[in-house]
Design a protein around this motif. Sequence first.
Motif, PDB file in Angstrom:
ATOM      1  N   ARG A 161       0.786  -1.186  -0.720  1.00 45.45           N
ATOM      2  CA  ARG A 161       0.066   0.059   0.195  1.00 45.45           C
ATOM      3  C   ARG A 161       1.103   1.222  -0.245  1.00 45.45           C
ATOM      4  O   ARG A 161       1.357   1.055   1.207  1.00 45.45           O
ATOM      5  CB  ARG A 161      -1.165  -0.006   1.099  1.00 45.45           C
ATOM      6  CG  ARG A 161      -1.675  -0.650   1.129  1.00 45.45           C
ATOM      7  CD  ARG A 161      -2.473  -1.442   2.478  1.00 45.45           C
ATOM      8  NE  ARG A 161      -3.756  -2.194   2.820  1.00 45.45           N
ATOM      9  CZ  ARG A 161      -4.442  -2.704   2.478  1.00 45.45           C
ATOM     10  NH1 ARG A 161      -5.090  -1.594   1.741  1.00 45.45           N
ATOM     11  NH2 ARG A 161      -5.415  -3.150   2.562  1.00 45.45           N
ATOM     12  N   THR A 162       0.677   2.392  -0.773  1.00 49.25           N
ATOM     13  CA  THR A 162       1.150   3.579  -1.190  1.00 49.25           C
ATOM     14  C   THR A 162       0.913   4.825  -0.611  1.00 49.25           C
ATOM     15  O   THR A 162       1.415   5.527  -0.114  1.00 49.25           O
ATOM     16  CB  THR A 162       1.331   3.334  -2.597  1.00 49.25           C
ATOM     17  OG1 THR A 162       0.553   3.722  -2.880  1.00 49.25           O
ATOM     18  CG2 THR A 162       2.608   2.521  -3.204  1.00 49.25           C
ATOM     19  N   LEU A 163      -0.021   4.673   0.595  1.00 51.08           N
ATOM     20  CA  LEU A 163      -0.611   5.546   1.247  1.00 51.08           C
ATOM     21  C   LEU A 163       0.281   6.268   2.230  1.00 51.08           C
ATOM     22  O   LEU A 163       0.882   7.367   1.889  1.00 51.08           O
ATOM     23  CB  LEU A 163      -1.526   5.845   1.350  1.00 51.08           C
ATOM     24  CG  LEU A 163      -2.270   6.963   2.251  1.00 51.08           C
ATOM     25  CD1 LEU A 163      -2.783   7.326   1.046  1.00 51.08           C
ATOM     26  CD2 LEU A 163      -3.945   5.727   2.677  1.00 51.08           C
ATOM     27  N   TYR A 164       0.911   5.498   2.895  1.00 51.92           N
ATOM     28  CA  TYR A 164       2.075   5.594   3.953  1.00 51.92           C
ATOM     29  C   TYR A 164       3.281   6.729   3.124  1.00 51.92           C
ATOM     30  O   TYR A 164       3.240   7.850   3.985  1.00 51.92           O
ATOM     31  CB  TYR A 164       2.309   4.896   4.541  1.00 51.92           C
ATOM     32  CG  TYR A 164       2.765   5.527   5.892  1.00 51.92           C
ATOM     33  CD1 TYR A 164       3.341   5.760   6.760  1.00 51.92           C
ATOM     34  CD2 TYR A 164       4.309   4.918   5.722  1.00 51.92           C
ATOM     35  CE1 TYR A 164       4.296   6.568   8.037  1.00 51.92           C
ATOM     36  CE2 TYR A 164       5.524   4.932   6.792  1.00 51.92           C
ATOM     37  CZ  TYR A 164       5.077   5.655   7.590  1.00 51.92           C
ATOM     38  OH  TYR A 164       6.366   5.834   8.441  1.00 51.92           O
ATOM     39  N   TYR A 165       3.845   6.027   2.137  1.00 43.35           N
ATOM     40  CA  TYR A 165       4.764   6.648   1.853  1.00 43.35           C
ATOM     41  C   TYR A 165       4.690   7.426   0.738  1.00 43.35           C
ATOM     42  O   TYR A 165       5.565   8.465   0.599  1.00 43.35           O
ATOM     43  CB  TYR A 165       5.231   5.282   1.083  1.00 43.35           C
ATOM     44  CG  TYR A 165       5.782   4.229   1.717  1.00 43.35           C
ATOM     45  CD1 TYR A 165       6.846   3.924   2.130  1.00 43.35           C
ATOM     46  CD2 TYR A 165       4.743   3.040   1.679  1.00 43.35           C
ATOM     47  CE1 TYR A 165       7.257   2.757   3.341  1.00 43.35           C
ATOM     48  CE2 TYR A 165       4.912   1.280   2.342  1.00 43.35           C
ATOM     49  CZ  TYR A 165       6.359   1.252   3.296  1.00 43.35           C
ATOM     50  OH  TYR A 165       6.716   1.190   4.086  1.00 43.35           O
ATOM     51  N   GLY A 166       3.048   7.906   1.075  1.00 48.12           N
ATOM     52  CA  GLY A 166       2.870   8.884  -0.806  1.00 48.12           C
ATOM     53  C   GLY A 166       3.524  10.664   0.571  1.00 48.12           C
ATOM     54  O   GLY A 166       3.767  10.885   0.049  1.00 48.12           O
ATOM     55  N   PHE A 167       2.556  10.061   0.916  1.00 48.07           N
ATOM     56  CA  PHE A 167       2.291  10.867   2.233  1.00 48.07           C
ATOM     57  C   PHE A 167       3.006  11.635   3.380  1.00 48.07           C
ATOM     58  O   PHE A 167       3.386  12.880   3.674  1.00 48.07           O
ATOM     59  CB  PHE A 167       0.918  11.083   3.328  1.00 48.07           C
ATOM     60  CG  PHE A 167      -0.609  11.313   2.843  1.00 48.07           C
ATOM     61  CD1 PHE A 167      -0.779  13.118   2.711  1.00 48.07           C
ATOM     62  CD2 PHE A 167      -1.210  10.619   1.957  1.00 48.07           C
ATOM     63  CE1 PHE A 167      -1.785  13.278   1.773  1.00 48.07           C
ATOM     64  CE2 PHE A 167      -2.096  11.017   1.048  1.00 48.07           C
ATOM     65  CZ  PHE A 167      -2.289  12.528   1.000  1.00 48.07           C
ATOM     66  N   ASN A 168       4.109  10.620   3.788  1.00 48.11           N
ATOM     67  CA  ASN A 168       5.009  11.501   4.358  1.00 48.11           C
ATOM     68  C   ASN A 168       6.541  10.869   3.645  1.00 48.11           C
ATOM     69  O   ASN A 168       7.371  11.576   4.318  1.00 48.11           O
ATOM     70  CB  ASN A 168       4.727   9.580   5.680  1.00 48.11           C
ATOM     71  CG  ASN A 168       4.497   9.499   6.106  1.00 48.11           C
ATOM     72  OD1 ASN A 168       4.157  10.697   7.469  1.00 48.11           O
ATOM     73  ND2 ASN A 168       3.174   8.464   6.365  1.00 48.11           N
ATOM     74  N   LEU A 169       6.545  10.265   2.551  1.00 46.26           N
ATOM     75  CA  LEU A 169       8.215  10.671   1.969  1.00 46.26           C
ATOM     76  C   LEU A 169       8.101  11.652   0.266  1.00 46.26           C
ATOM     77  O   LEU A 169       8.791  12.478  -0.174  1.00 46.26           O
ATOM     78  CB  LEU A 169       8.685   9.006   1.053  1.00 46.26           C
ATOM     79  CG  LEU A 169       9.257   8.341   2.662  1.00 46.26           C
ATOM     80  CD1 LEU A 169       9.379   7.733   2.264  1.00 46.26           C
ATOM     81  CD2 LEU A 169      10.507   9.232   2.985  1.00 46.26           C
ATOM     82  N   ILE A 170       6.991  10.688  -1.219  1.00 47.92           N
ATOM     83  CA  ILE A 170       6.772  11.629  -1.872  1.00 47.92           C
ATOM     84  C   ILE A 170       6.985  12.452  -1.764  1.00 47.92           C
ATOM     85  O   ILE A 170       7.118  13.948  -2.700  1.00 47.92           O
ATOM     86  CB  ILE A 170       6.752  10.461  -3.028  1.00 47.92           C
ATOM     87  CG1 ILE A 170       6.833   9.146  -2.993  1.00 47.92           C
ATOM     88  CG2 ILE A 170       6.007  10.997  -4.565  1.00 47.92           C
ATOM     89  CD1 ILE A 170       5.972   7.573  -3.951  1.00 47.92           C
ATOM     90  N   ILE A 171       5.407  13.120  -1.699  1.00 47.43           N
ATOM     91  CA  ILE A 171       5.029  14.163  -1.580  1.00 47.43           C
ATOM     92  C   ILE A 171       5.409  15.644  -0.574  1.00 47.43           C
ATOM     93  O   ILE A 171       6.083  16.632  -1.252  1.00 47.43           O
ATOM     94  CB  ILE A 171       3.066  15.146  -1.209  1.00 47.43           C
ATOM     95  CG1 ILE A 171       2.639  13.751  -1.666  1.00 47.43           C
ATOM     96  CG2 ILE A 171       2.848  15.346  -0.698  1.00 47.43           C
ATOM     97  CD1 ILE A 171       1.005  13.788  -0.619  1.00 47.43           C
ATOM     98  N   PRO A 172       6.450  14.902   0.432  1.00 47.89           N
ATOM     99  CA  PRO A 172       7.123  16.525   1.467  1.00 47.89           C
ATOM    100  C   PRO A 172       8.596  16.323   0.206  1.00 47.89           C
ATOM    101  O   PRO A 172       9.251  17.545   0.007  1.00 47.89           O
ATOM    102  CB  PRO A 172       7.341  15.416   2.576  1.00 47.89           C
ATOM    103  CG  PRO A 172       6.552  14.536   2.681  1.00 47.89           C
ATOM    104  CD  PRO A 172       5.958  14.161   1.590  1.00 47.89           C
ATOM    105  N   CYS A 173       8.899  15.492  -0.171  1.00 47.87           N
ATOM    106  CA  CYS A 173      10.369  15.456  -1.095  1.00 47.87           C
ATOM    107  C   CYS A 173       9.767  16.354  -2.711  1.00 47.87           C
ATOM    108  O   CYS A 173      11.068  17.046  -3.212  1.00 47.87           O
ATOM    109  CB  CYS A 173      10.733  13.888  -1.846  1.00 47.87           C
ATOM    110  SG  CYS A 173      12.214  14.113  -2.821  1.00 47.87           S
ATOM    111  N   ALA A 174       8.588  15.826  -3.207  1.00 47.14           N
ATOM    112  CA  ALA A 174       8.092  16.923  -4.718  1.00 47.14           C
ATOM    113  C   ALA A 174       7.845  18.229  -4.384  1.00 47.14           C
ATOM    114  O   ALA A 174       8.708  19.222  -5.635  1.00 47.14           O
ATOM    115  CB  ALA A 174       7.338  16.523  -5.242  1.00 47.14           C
TER     116      ALA A 174
END
Length: 415
Positions: A161-174
């Motif tokens: 599931r990618t929701l956790y990694y999306g909100f905590n890693l990918i979006i802040p990095c972007a």
Amino acid sequence: MLHTNMWLNYEWKDYNLGWNESEYGNVQSIRLPSKLIWTPDILMYNSADEDIDSKYPTNIIVKSDGTCSWVPLGLYISSCSIDITWFPFDDQFCTMKFGSWTYDGNKINLTARADSIDISTYQPSGEWDLISVPAVRSVLLYDCCPDPYIDITFTIHIRRRTLYYGFNLIIPCALISLLALLTFILPSDAGEKIGLGITILLSLSVFQMIVAEMVPPTSMAVPLVGVYFACVMIMSTASVVMTVFVLNFHHRTPDMFEMPKWVRTLICEWLAWLMRMARPGKELSFRGLIRKASVRHLEEKLPPSLSLLANVEDIDNAIQLYNYGGGGGLRSLSVTSSSSPEDDDMAGIRMEILAILNEVRFITRKIKEDNKSAEETNDWKFAAMVIDRLCFWVFTAYLTIGTLVIFFGAPNMTR
């Protein structure tokens, strides 16, 4: 390693344990401890547990016809090869291989009740989605033994599931990578361009450490999110380098550096026109640039000559004053003929006018030099602005295309 809490359902017939129900009070089934009767020595081949066999010794249900039903439960730990190439959009395939350790296929015939595991009682995980669990029966020959051995292999297909990694890693990095683009919009006179770029680079380094802690340590593949962080850090490093280059251009002065012709032509004219940048009072158009290039080409071909105005200026500059005396007064040239006092007054006035004229010429020349120096300083600053604008668009395209290519290239991104 994969930790699985599940029940195994064994069923076999032991004709030695059958009885006639009418002779024993119509008793149809009994419960016996697993240690008191024969049980198949079925183990998980790829077990990573210290005890190898993780089954809890539950009772076995024995029916009157000799059918034995055994449903032991246990927490199974199996070895699983993790592929982190598409992390966090990855699918994992873990196998659980069950078979008899000492009985070959001629003595025990293993068969699967269904083509997949019953997942009706499965409790959903917050990190993984269970896609499928097919079962495959295999008959293999091993080098140690001449007889075939039968095993049942369950392949567990799970998707992260990618929701956790999306909100905590990918979006802040972007979002942090978008801040790197602001270094090219921030004015050079603000004095915070380098500080902003280095702060962004340090922030990305912190996120890179978090990703390194989340991903299993392996050198078999580089995770997708690691590739993205590496690309963003390369962009941030390059933005700091380009910012130093831009500040170098911005703070150059004619006293220390003379602007080369290629900088004035390529950056201040053609690149500025391409970036749609224009200075106040100076219009940049394609026809105007072509006309300037043609005039510049003709001037290089024609031999140097002085115009009438240049000759006049040279004559004016060649006017020499009378020598000053030691006392600070004007020393007139000696003449053979006698002159009247009025002529001497006119000569003095003429000399004063010539002195004033030379001072005016000096002031005018100084003003022209200052204007030329200021104009060249502004040219250096304008060149820095043009490079800033170019870097802004180049890095924006790099970030956009890189993000789309990296993440939409994942096989599960659009599922």
